[in-house]
Design an enzyme around this catalytic site. Structure first.
Site, PDB file in Angstrom:
ATOM      1  N   VAL A   1       0.856  -1.189   0.000  1.00  0.00           N
ATOM      2  CA  VAL A   1       0.000   0.000   0.000  1.00  0.00           C
ATOM      3  C   VAL A   1       0.892   1.239   0.000  1.00  0.00           C
ATOM      4  O   VAL A   1       1.802   1.350   0.817  1.00  0.00           O
ATOM      5  CB  VAL A   1      -0.927   0.035   1.244  1.00  0.00           C
ATOM      6  CG1 VAL A   1      -1.794   1.290   1.244  1.00  0.00           C
ATOM      7  CG2 VAL A   1      -1.806  -1.202   1.309  1.00  0.00           C
TER       8      VAL A   1
ATOM      9  N   GLY B   1       3.600   5.904 -18.454  1.00  0.00           N
ATOM     10  CA  GLY B   1       3.910   4.650 -17.762  1.00  0.00           C
ATOM     11  C   GLY B   1       3.178   4.487 -16.442  1.00  0.00           C
ATOM     12  O   GLY B   1       3.451   3.562 -15.687  1.00  0.00           O
TER      13      GLY B   1
ATOM     14  N   LYS C   1      -6.365  -2.776  -1.766  1.00  0.00           N
ATOM     15  CA  LYS C   1      -5.626  -2.061  -0.712  1.00  0.00           C
ATOM     16  C   LYS C   1      -6.513  -1.787   0.508  1.00  0.00           C
ATOM     17  O   LYS C   1      -6.053  -1.849   1.664  1.00  0.00           O
ATOM     18  CB  LYS C   1      -5.054  -0.767  -1.271  1.00  0.00           C
ATOM     19  CG  LYS C   1      -3.924  -1.048  -2.260  1.00  0.00           C
ATOM     20  CD  LYS C   1      -3.545   0.164  -3.065  1.00  0.00           C
ATOM     21  CE  LYS C   1      -2.368  -0.147  -3.988  1.00  0.00           C
ATOM     22  NZ  LYS C   1      -2.188   0.866  -5.031  1.00  0.00           N
TER      23      LYS C   1
END
Ligand SMILES: NC(=O)c1ccc[n+]([C@@H]2O[C@H](COP(=O)([O-])OP(=O)(O)OC[C@H]3O[C@@H](n4cnc5c(N)ncnc54)[C@H](OP(=O)(O)O)[C@@H]3O)[C@@H](O)[C@H]2O)c1
Length: 345
Positions: A155, A209, A227
């Site tokens: 995370v 990206g 998460k």
């Protein structure tokens, strides 16, 4: 000087970012922490697999991984071992699991982590799959074997938000967490605020990206849901699954929605949140309008942030990078240094 021998399962962005940190900072780590990390084994899917009980040369590893012959062109003791054999039969004391995440099955990473703990090895991972889907089982296995399971990189990349929660806020009574936990979608929302359409902002995120060719996991909120489950598992002791998270991504947001928020002095953010409500847990991922003065509203571009709401300290917010090869490599290093502190006592 204490030496830890490491096996890296996966040697892509994060594995290489971590190896670069070791290559560049080993002398500093030795001097400041009296510790040395030695990579003895590396496994990839298509670029070969190598093991040398005496340790692998970092510079040679980093150049071989992108060279035509791959890792197996290196002069080492063993080539071609599969990940489970490396985990079980190498002399590594720590397995660093940085193969791709699968949030549906957690495999093959789950098998790697289980095998490592069963073989009496410590595990450090940035892979969300095993931590989102099997944290309770893996943490119990680690405890039973007297080993550590480091998960900082799962995370917010290298920003040490899990260590903040686990070590410094653990007695403060965490009852809610909410945050911006995906840099790709936050970048897209920031671009849309600057006038881009959703499609143009996504194309720009891909060109830089930030976004994958298939951006579904990011833009539909699956990554954040994973998460949120990790946060619930670590801090609220809850056995949630990603499917139990009430999830909505950002694909439905229009320029009109963005303009309406702006006119009201607000801003859209994709917020992952989990809270205890009475005896129940509520977990969600949802585009949310926040007033500009809100601590999470000022997080722009690919940044991430998480606010812990606690009984004793009120809200505590940490902001920083949410991904990146060196940043996530730093999370691996942070977990290893925590293991070293614990081992030394
Ligand atoms: N990149 C980030 O900023 C970031 C941030 C936080 C967490 N993470 C997590 O960290 C992990 C690694 O991410 P990454 O960006 O480094 O991924 P990546 O660049 O795609 O690298 C993955 C590596 O794993 C190898 N691999 C694939 N399947 C494998 C298998 N079955 N057994 C062993 N190795 C296998 C790949 O082999 P080849 O080299 O042959 O392809 C590659 O070396 C993922 O779980 C990701 O979700 C990444």
């Amino acid at each position: 000087m204490q030496t830890y021998r490491l096996a890296l399962i996966g040697f892509g962005n994060v594995g290489q970012g971590f190896a670069e940190i070791l290559r560049d900072r080993s002398a500093d780590l030795a001097q400041r922490f009296d510790v040395q990390f030695q990579i003895v084994a590396v496994s990839t899917k298509r670029r070969g697999s190598v093991y040398d009980a005496r340790g692998l040369d970092l510079a040679a590893l980093l150049s071989a991984v992108t060279a035509p012959g791959g890792l197996e062109s290196l002069p080492v003791q063993q080539r071609g071992w599969d990940p489970l054999r490396l985990i079980r039969e190498s002399n590594a004391e720590v397995v660093v699991e940085v193969s791709p995440t699968d949030l549906q099955t957690a495999e093959p990473a789950l098998s790697h982590v289980r095998a490592a703990l069963e073989a009496g090895k410590h595990v450090v991972t940035a892979n969300k799959g095993p931590v989102a889907l099997a944290y309770a089982e893996l943490a119990a296995l680690a405890r039973a074997r007297g080993k550590t399971l480091g998960v900082e990189g799962t995370v917010m990349g290298g920003t040490p938000v899990l260590r903040l929660g686990q070590e410094l806020l653990s007695a403060a009574g965490i009852h809610q967490m909410q945050g911006i936990l995906n840099g790709t979608t936050n970048y897209i929302l920031t671009q849309m605020e600057n006038g881009a359409t959703y499609a143009a902002a996504l194309a720009e995120a891909q060109a830089r990206g930030y976004a994958e060719a298939d951006p579904t996991a990011d833009v539909e909120g699956y990554d954040v849901a994973g998460k949120v489950v990790i946060l619930a598992n670590l801090f609220l002791g809850a056995g949630l699954t990603p499917a139990q998270v009430d999830r909505q991504g950002i694909t439905q947001l229009t320029p009109d929605d963005i303009a309406a928020a702006r006119a009201a002095g607000e801003r859209w953010k994709l917020i992952g949140r989990v809270e205890r409500q009475g005896g129940q847990l509520a977990a969600s991922v949802r585009p949310t309008r926040l007033p500009l003065a809100h601590p999470l509203a000022g997080v722009s571009g690919a940044g991430n942030a998480l606010t812990f709401s606690t009984d004793l300290l009120g809200d505590v917010t940490l902001a920083g990078a949410g991904a990146g090869r060196v940043e996530t490599g730093y999370a691996i290093l942070g977990d290893l240094l925590a293991l070293h502190r614990q081992t030394r006592g």
